[in-house]
Structures are given as structure tokens and as C-alpha cells.
Motif scaffolding. Sequence first.
Motif, PDB file in Angstrom:
ATOM      1  N   GLN A 219      -8.124  12.156  30.527  1.00  0.00           N
ATOM      2  CA  GLN A 219      -7.382  11.225  30.515  1.00  0.00           C
ATOM      3  C   GLN A 219      -6.797  10.597  31.788  1.00  0.00           C
ATOM      4  O   GLN A 219      -6.553   9.119  31.861  1.00  0.00           O
ATOM      5  CB  GLN A 219      -6.390  11.078  29.400  1.00  0.00           C
ATOM      6  CG  GLN A 219      -5.901   9.763  28.784  1.00  0.00           C
ATOM      7  CD  GLN A 219      -6.930   8.830  28.163  1.00  0.00           C
ATOM      8  OE1 GLN A 219      -7.863   9.159  27.484  1.00  0.00           O
ATOM      9  NE2 GLN A 219      -7.199   7.651  28.793  1.00  0.00           N
TER      10      GLN A 219
ATOM     11  N   ASP B  30      -7.388   6.662  32.933  1.00  0.00           N
ATOM     12  CA  ASP B  30      -6.149   5.764  33.127  1.00  0.00           C
ATOM     13  C   ASP B  30      -5.876   5.304  34.528  1.00  0.00           C
ATOM     14  O   ASP B  30      -5.855   3.973  34.880  1.00  0.00           O
ATOM     15  CB  ASP B  30      -4.989   6.631  32.646  1.00  0.00           C
ATOM     16  CG  ASP B  30      -4.693   6.789  31.268  1.00  0.00           C
ATOM     17  OD1 ASP B  30      -5.646   6.151  30.303  1.00  0.00           O
ATOM     18  OD2 ASP B  30      -3.929   7.456  30.739  1.00  0.00           O
TER      19      ASP B  30
ATOM     20  N   LYS C 244     -17.393   8.094  27.279  1.00  0.00           N
ATOM     21  CA  LYS C 244     -15.833   7.924  27.737  1.00  0.00           C
ATOM     22  C   LYS C 244     -15.264   6.587  27.451  1.00  0.00           C
ATOM     23  O   LYS C 244     -13.830   6.390  27.211  1.00  0.00           O
ATOM     24  CB  LYS C 244     -15.174   8.200  29.027  1.00  0.00           C
ATOM     25  CG  LYS C 244     -15.946   9.710  29.390  1.00  0.00           C
ATOM     26  CD  LYS C 244     -15.154  10.683  28.790  1.00  0.00           C
ATOM     27  CE  LYS C 244     -15.286  12.011  29.377  1.00  0.00           C
ATOM     28  NZ  LYS C 244     -14.522  13.145  28.790  1.00  0.00           N
TER      29      LYS C 244
ATOM     30  N   ASP D 287      -9.952   2.917  24.109  1.00  0.00           N
ATOM     31  CA  ASP D 287      -8.788   2.776  23.268  1.00  0.00           C
ATOM     32  C   ASP D 287      -8.845   1.485  22.168  1.00  0.00           C
ATOM     33  O   ASP D 287      -8.051   1.291  21.409  1.00  0.00           O
ATOM     34  CB  ASP D 287      -7.542   2.576  24.027  1.00  0.00           C
ATOM     35  CG  ASP D 287      -7.397   1.435  24.888  1.00  0.00           C
ATOM     36  OD1 ASP D 287      -8.503   1.073  25.171  1.00  0.00           O
ATOM     37  OD2 ASP D 287      -6.407   1.013  25.448  1.00  0.00           O
TER      38      ASP D 287
END
Length: 191
Positions: free
Chosen positions: A61, A65, A115, A132
Amino acid sequence: MKRIVFTGALALAFLGGPAAANEFADQLTALASTDISKIVSDPQVIAAIKAQNAETSGYDQANIDALDKQWRAEIDKSNKPLIDKTLGNALSGHLHEIKERGGGLYTEIFVMDAKGLNVGQSDITSDYWQGDEAKWQETFLIGKGATHIGDVELDESTQSYQSQLSVAITDPDSGEVIGAATFGVNIELLP
């Protein structure tokens, strides 16, 4: 005259609330099972996703990010290495051609890896990581044949009403879901 009446009726339907968002679900589902199914099963699309999945499979992550933060920071800059790399790849060129050949039906097209990171896109997106968001979560994570139909919204840049139609992408060799794609669809031009 017909288009103005349709657009006015569409605006009233849109203002009517959440139920109106699904008014075009049948037409969008049909589009997903015909034209869009052909587009996402193209060998060029499959190869690009598989190549990126091999590259990003070990990303955690923090890596994701950092890439998303870099993308968002590059949007307003003249130097855009990550954006330019993505928009300049062969898949992005292919998706841009499909959008252009669509005669306005598609307002945007982008393909995501395992991903939720962008692999290729017809136009710049506001972020690099879609993992997300429902467009990826309700397709890739659900599995083969999954689709997600977004609400009908006014696209400020095109001044048209659109819905985002997202689909899971399956590797025809393994049968595994390897990515997802999102198509901005101008609902005023639905067949």
C-alpha cells in the motif's frame, strides 16, 4: 428538437434521485456484454495488464499511495513523468483510438491492473489508483463477469450526461480476473 427534448427529460430524470441513476442499466449492461466485452478481451489489452501485473505484484500500500500521490501532484505541473509514461504507452493510444471511433459514445476509457492502478487510458484521470473505488472493487474483487454501473452525472467537460460502466477483465488463457476497465458512457448516445 428531439435531442433537446431527450436532454430535458434526462435532466428531469437525473434530478429525480437515485432510482433515476439505474434508468439506463439495461442498455449499459447490453453494451457491456457486446462492444465493451470485445474491447476488453483484445489481446493488446490482456498483454498490457499481464505485463503491469508482473511489475506491480509486489507493491504494498505504501508503494501504491506514493504513485497515486505522484500522479496527483503531476496533474498541475509541466513535468509529468508518470502521467506521460502512462498516457504515452501503446495501450493508452489504443484506448484513445477506440474512444475516437466511438463517435462520442465513450467519454473516457481506462484499464486497471490487479492492484487498481491505471495501465492505460484514453484521457488523464484525476488519480492513478482506482483500487479504493467501486469501479475496481465491485468488478475485480467480485470476479469474472462482474460489472458496476455508476450513477448518471453531468460531465462538466463535455456537458453531457454520462455513467461510468466498469467491467472485470479475465485472462482468456487462465480464466483468472487480471484487471478491470471503466468506460465513461454518454447515455444520450446509447444505442
